[in-house]
Design an enzyme around this catalytic site. Structure first.
Site, PDB file in Angstrom:
ATOM      1  N   HIS A 142     -31.695   1.349  16.735  1.00  0.00           N
ATOM      2  CA  HIS A 142     -31.975   2.558  17.521  1.00  0.00           C
ATOM      3  C   HIS A 142     -31.540   2.307  18.965  1.00  0.00           C
ATOM      4  O   HIS A 142     -32.268   2.600  19.919  1.00  0.00           O
ATOM      5  CB  HIS A 142     -33.451   2.955  17.434  1.00  0.00           C
ATOM      6  CG  HIS A 142     -33.858   3.374  16.046  1.00  0.00           C
ATOM      7  ND1 HIS A 142     -34.179   4.670  15.713  1.00  0.00           N
ATOM      8  CD2 HIS A 142     -33.955   2.671  14.889  1.00  0.00           C
ATOM      9  CE1 HIS A 142     -34.478   4.743  14.410  1.00  0.00           C
ATOM     10  NE2 HIS A 142     -34.342   3.542  13.888  1.00  0.00           N
ATOM     11  N   TYR A 154     -39.111  -6.299  16.232  1.00  0.00           N
ATOM     12  CA  TYR A 154     -39.024  -5.645  17.546  1.00  0.00           C
ATOM     13  C   TYR A 154     -39.246  -6.674  18.655  1.00  0.00           C
ATOM     14  O   TYR A 154     -38.611  -6.610  19.718  1.00  0.00           O
ATOM     15  CB  TYR A 154     -40.088  -4.548  17.690  1.00  0.00           C
ATOM     16  CG  TYR A 154     -39.895  -3.284  16.889  1.00  0.00           C
ATOM     17  CD1 TYR A 154     -39.128  -3.251  15.722  1.00  0.00           C
ATOM     18  CD2 TYR A 154     -40.506  -2.098  17.281  1.00  0.00           C
ATOM     19  CE1 TYR A 154     -38.993  -2.089  14.998  1.00  0.00           C
ATOM     20  CE2 TYR A 154     -40.363  -0.922  16.557  1.00  0.00           C
ATOM     21  CZ  TYR A 154     -39.613  -0.926  15.412  1.00  0.00           C
ATOM     22  OH  TYR A 154     -39.490   0.231  14.695  1.00  0.00           O
TER      23      TYR A 154
END
Lengths: 370, 181
Positions: free
Chosen positions: A74, A342
């Site tokens: 993303h 992440y």
């Protein structure tokens, strides 16, 4: 007798026999060696086949390339700011402060999947919304949602295998259709996602999309009772933005967002879906039946947007396990994997921002296309 | 030659309690960052409060150490080994303080809420800065490796004193004296 290894002091009254010395030295060596091996195993250095956050992020980089300073997935996105106006209706199910009536400031981010921050907006039919709610008590709620009702896979291993299958073939620069086909054939749980993606078109706006939590979570009420939930953001902007064919260029999403926000705030309703007993909480490939009860918890109001290179979302890791008291993780195995990957992505990109030795070096930044 | 003196009871209790906590912490630390399973989440939930507990105990321990100096090392111990003992002990103390503080500062710099439990939150001790986060996060990992190596040397030296030199140094901390064979 004096062994060269051990300088036995002359004052010592009892010398060890040679054989005893060897065995005792060996014992010490063995204790140290066992500790080192255990440490190496737990730390993954001696377990090269274990799926680690580093391997997932390496595979994301292998698929899309490495773009220093950017998120590893993303990567292309924009920052947004606003607030969440809670109406108090979710308070019955979660005593998180964010659900008490009132306002909670939000720093968010819209993005498209993939690791290339320069990818055309039309390259994927999926958009994502990430939010960080800063609660008055100092706790935070971070969530990353996608504009699709189900995730293709249920486990971190399957996610990794999918990334691997989609890695571009060096010869063609494109994924090998045989490998991709073999992956989906071996993973029937992807059927619901594939059915959705067949009808999905890249939208021309972030504002007209709904965003699903995909993973299940657990709301905990004031009495400590646990309620499995999923949530989604449902847009108030009802105009059919249509598909991207109407929009020109490759970066129309940011232009659209800026234009809409110039006319006023954009709003979404946070709908919390309560699971029935037996609804799967550990499988993001399975939607819950549509008759499940929805609670309208309040309105997300977004008022401003900024480019991600300079905006307040840049240095936020939208780790879905940063949760306030009153919201907990479910048993969905994707959640800890997202959190771990992440964190690795965040460490890599902040290390690149800091220009630490050994980090990827930024290429001259391409001009922003419009 | 045996050193007759022992560490005080408080020092011995703190030593063994913290030894267990720190060793656990090192394994939790390397394990959690190398895992994508549920272990990742629950190990992190242990890591943070355990780190703060170690920091608090380190303060108590330093006070005990300054109030009750440790028994002297054997007079016949070579100077180099004495120096190594002294340096490694102070390095262990420094790391007991540094690792929890850097971990706390690192989360602060990354903009994370520093949660010790579902609802117990520590205030940030460092301003929000991605660059500081990266530096502190790497420092946290490298100093943890240094702590592990120092621990190995410490354990190896303790066993050397107990099994080979048999000079009373190990028993000054275990509080147990074995008769020599």
């Amino acid at each position: 007798m004096n062994e060269p290894l051990v300088p036995t002091p002359p004052a010592k009254p009892h010398h060890l026999a040679w054989s005893s010395l060897v065995w005792r030295s060996a014992l010490i060596g063995a204790v140290v060696a066992v500790t080192v091996v255990a440490f190496g195993y737990v730390g993954g250095w001696l377990a090269p086949h274990r799926l680690t956050p580093g391997r997932i992020v390496n595979q994301l980089q292998a698929d899309a390339g490495t773009f220093p300073g950017y998120r590893r997935n993303h990567a292309k996105g924009v920052c947004v700011t606003g607030y969440f106006q809670s109406n108090g209706q979710a308070q019955t199910y979660s005593d998180a402060q964010v659900f008490a009536p009132g306002r909670t400031p939000v720093v968010g981010r819209f993005a498209i999947p993939g690791g290339n921050p320069y990818a055309p907006d039309s390259s994927v039919p999926i958009r994502s919304m990430a939010l960080r709610f800063a609660l008055a008590n100092g706790q935070q709620w971070r969530t990353g949602m996608n504009s699709m009702p189900v995730f293709p896979v249920a486990t971190p291993q399957a996610f990794y295998d999918q990334l691997k299958a989609q890695q571009p073939d060096p010869a063609t620069g494109k994924p090998d259709p045989a490998k991709v086909g073999a992956f989906f054939a071996a993973h029937p749980e992807t059927a619901a996602f594939l059915a959705w993606v067949k009808t999905a078109k890249p939208s021309a706006s972030f504002a007209t999309e709904g965003y699903w939590s995909l993973n299940a979570f657990v709301f905990v009420d004031a009495n400590g009772v646990r309620h499995p939930v999923r949530w989604r953001m449902v847009p108030e902007s009802a105009d059919a933005a249509g598909d991207a064919d109407k929009a020109g260029g490759t970066d129309y999403l940011y232009a659209d967002l800026t234009q809409r926000l110039a006319h006023g705030p954009l709003r979404w309703h946070l709908l919390v879906t309560l699971a029935n007993p037996g609804d799967p909480t550990n499988d993001a490939t399975k939607a819950w039946p549509s008759d499940r009860r929805d609670i309208d918890a309040g309105t997300l109001v977004l008022e401003g947007t900024e480019p991600q290179e300079s905006g307040p979302c840049r240095d936020i890791n939208y780790d879905p396990l940063v949760l306030p008291a009153g919201i907990e993780a479910s048993d969905d195995p994707l959640l800890p994997a997202r959190s771990a990957a992440y964190a690795t992505s965040y460490l890599r990109r902040t290390s690149e921002e800091a220009h630490l030795p050994g980090t990827a070096v930024a290429h001259p930044k391409p001009e922003t296309k419009s | 030659m045996n050193s007759p003196a022992q560490f005080t009871l408080a020092a011995r209790v703190l030593h063994w309690l913290m030894a267990a906590m720190i060793l656990t912490m090192l394994f939790i630390g390397v394990g959690m960052v190398a895992s994508v399973s549920e272990r990742h989440d629950w190990l992190i939930r242990i890591h943070k409060p355990l780190g703060i507990a170690i920091l608090i105990l380190a303060v108590v321990r330093l006070a005990v150490r300054l109030r009750h100096p440790p028994p002297p090392l054997p007079a016949d111990l070579p100077v180099l080994q004495k120096l190594a003992a002294l340096a490694s002990h102070w390095l262990l103390y420094a790391l007991m303080f540094a690792l929890p503080l850097i971990g706390w500062a690192m989360l602060s710099a990354g903009g994370y809420p520093v949660m010790l439990s579902e609802s117990l939150r520590l205030p940030p001790i460092f301003p929000f800065s991605p660059i500081a986060f990266a530096v502190l996060r790497h420092a946290h990992a490298w100093l943890a490796i240094l702590l592990f190596l120092t621990f190995l040397a410490h354990m190896g030296a303790a066993l050397y004193h107990g099994l080979i030199r048999r000079d009373g140094v190990l028993s000054s901390m275990t509080g147990v004296r074995f008769r020599r064979s």
